[in-house]
Design a protein around this motif. Structure first.
Motif, PDB file in Angstrom:
ATOM      1  N   ARG A  37      32.524  24.079 -24.318  1.00 55.51           N
ATOM      2  CA  ARG A  37      31.482  23.046 -24.376  1.00 55.51           C
ATOM      3  C   ARG A  37      32.069  21.660 -24.141  1.00 55.51           C
ATOM      4  O   ARG A  37      31.404  20.778 -23.581  1.00 55.51           O
ATOM      5  N   ALA A  38      33.320  21.470 -24.557  1.00 57.64           N
ATOM      6  CA  ALA A  38      33.980  20.172 -24.404  1.00 57.64           C
ATOM      7  C   ALA A  38      34.798  20.082 -23.120  1.00 57.64           C
ATOM      8  O   ALA A  38      35.411  19.045 -22.854  1.00 57.64           O
ATOM      9  N   GLY A  39      34.834  21.155 -22.340  1.00 55.62           N
ATOM     10  CA  GLY A  39      35.594  21.138 -21.099  1.00 55.62           C
ATOM     11  C   GLY A  39      37.087  21.326 -21.282  1.00 55.62           C
ATOM     12  O   GLY A  39      37.865  21.015 -20.372  1.00 55.62           O
ATOM     13  N   ALA A  40      37.503  21.859 -22.440  1.00 56.43           N
ATOM     14  CA  ALA A  40      38.937  22.016 -22.703  1.00 56.43           C
ATOM     15  C   ALA A  40      39.611  22.946 -21.701  1.00 56.43           C
ATOM     16  O   ALA A  40      40.817  22.826 -21.456  1.00 56.43           O
ATOM     17  N   GLN A  41      38.842  23.854 -21.114  1.00 55.47           N
ATOM     18  CA  GLN A  41      39.410  24.807 -20.160  1.00 55.47           C
ATOM     19  C   GLN A  41      39.833  24.143 -18.855  1.00 55.47           C
ATOM     20  O   GLN A  41      40.525  24.760 -18.042  1.00 55.47           O
ATOM     21  N   ARG A 113      28.537  28.174 -17.643  1.00 57.44           N
ATOM     22  CA  ARG A 113      28.533  27.252 -16.506  1.00 57.44           C
ATOM     23  C   ARG A 113      27.266  27.392 -15.665  1.00 57.44           C
ATOM     24  O   ARG A 113      26.758  26.410 -15.124  1.00 57.44           O
ATOM     25  N   VAL A 114      26.710  28.609 -15.568  1.00 60.30           N
ATOM     26  CA  VAL A 114      25.456  28.804 -14.848  1.00 60.30           C
ATOM     27  C   VAL A 114      24.306  28.145 -15.607  1.00 60.30           C
ATOM     28  O   VAL A 114      23.466  27.444 -15.017  1.00 60.30           O
ATOM     29  N   LEU A 115      24.252  28.344 -16.905  1.00 60.97           N
ATOM     30  CA  LEU A 115      23.174  27.751 -17.699  1.00 60.97           C
ATOM     31  C   LEU A 115      23.251  26.224 -17.668  1.00 60.97           C
ATOM     32  O   LEU A 115      22.214  25.541 -17.598  1.00 60.97           O
ATOM     33  N   ARG A 116      24.459  25.694 -17.705  1.00 65.16           N
ATOM     34  CA  ARG A 116      24.605  24.238 -17.616  1.00 65.16           C
ATOM     35  C   ARG A 116      24.125  23.722 -16.265  1.00 65.16           C
ATOM     36  O   ARG A 116      23.509  22.652 -16.181  1.00 65.16           O
ATOM     37  N   ALA A 117      24.413  24.457 -15.198  1.00 70.55           N
ATOM     38  CA  ALA A 117      23.958  24.041 -13.872  1.00 70.55           C
ATOM     39  C   ALA A 117      22.438  24.072 -13.786  1.00 70.55           C
ATOM     40  O   ALA A 117      21.816  23.170 -13.199  1.00 70.55           O
ATOM     41  N   LEU A 118      21.811  25.085 -14.364  1.00 70.98           N
ATOM     42  CA  LEU A 118      20.346  25.151 -14.372  1.00 70.98           C
ATOM     43  C   LEU A 118      19.757  23.969 -15.129  1.00 70.98           C
ATOM     44  O   LEU A 118      18.742  23.392 -14.724  1.00 70.98           O
TER      45      LEU A 118
END
Length: 216
Positions: A37-41, A113-118
């Motif tokens: 969620r924080a983009g740590a990846q 990542r798909v749900l965030r894009a939607l």
């Protein structure tokens, strides 16, 4: 064999399935968690290990493997007992097909990542996201219900937990998160309910992970 380190996120279905497999094999491993969620990846150090910046990744010394299907197959080949796959080649193919139904056709359409894009690109609210995820989960589960009814004898395939359960249990957890009606899938639910209390599955559950959100 070098010590194993799993790069994970508590609610990642793909990481969840790897945790189950490691536990079923009785393998000790350390976890390094990355808050998606924080983009740590996307941190440079992790991108150097996993160029897609996705979890899971599994380290064994200088060896790093990404993509949960490859990780699961590597674990199975390196530690054959207890087996995740049946002894018969035809049965192994069936189990791999069941796993691919989830890993290729259901899970990618409802990952973060798909749900965030939607949400970001198309303005989808949570109700729309639930509907989107539920559509693809239900479509896949309808086919999987038939396969588990045909091939399962208590678990997703046969009478002991294996590779298909490594995929099914996390996906049903996701279905519950998205408020999917599971009443049409009693065989799937029964298989998951049988697996969940087992130590290997309970220890892999998202709520048992070191980075899990505290209970409300």
């Amino acid at each position: 064999m070098s010590a194993l380190t799993l790069h994970s996120y508590w609610r990642s279905s793909a990481a969840y399935r790897v945790r189950i497999a490691l536990n079923l094999k009785g393998l000790a491993y350390d976890q390094v968690t990355h808050d998606l969620r924080a983009g740590a990846q996307r941190a440079p150090a992790y991108r150097a290990l996993a160029p897609q910046s996705l979890v899971p990744a599994l380290e064994a010394g200088d060896f790093v493997l990404t993509q949960s299907p490859a990780i699961l197959e590597w674990i199975e080949e390196g530690w054959p007992q207890p087996p995740l796959l049946p002894a018969n080649a035809q049965d192994r193919a069936i189990v791999r097909a069941m796993a691919a139904l989830i890993g290729c056709d259901i899970h990618p359409l409802n990952n973060l990542r798909v749900l965030r894009a939607l949400k970001r690109d198309f303005g989808a609210d949570q109700a729309v996201l639930d509907q989107w995820a539920g559509r693809w989960i239900a479509d896949g589960f309808a086919a999987l219900e038939i396969l588990v009814a045909r091939h399962g004898r208590g678990f997703a395939f046969g009478d002991r937990p294996g590779l298909a359960d490594c995929y099914l249990v996390p996906q049903l957890y996701s279905a519950e998160r998205f408020n999917v009606d599971l009443s049409p899938f009693p065989t799937l639910v029964a298989a998951v309910e049988r697996a969940r209390p087992l130590d290997a599955f309970a220890a892999a559950h998202p709520s048992a992970q070191p980075d899990a959100d505290p209970p409300y």
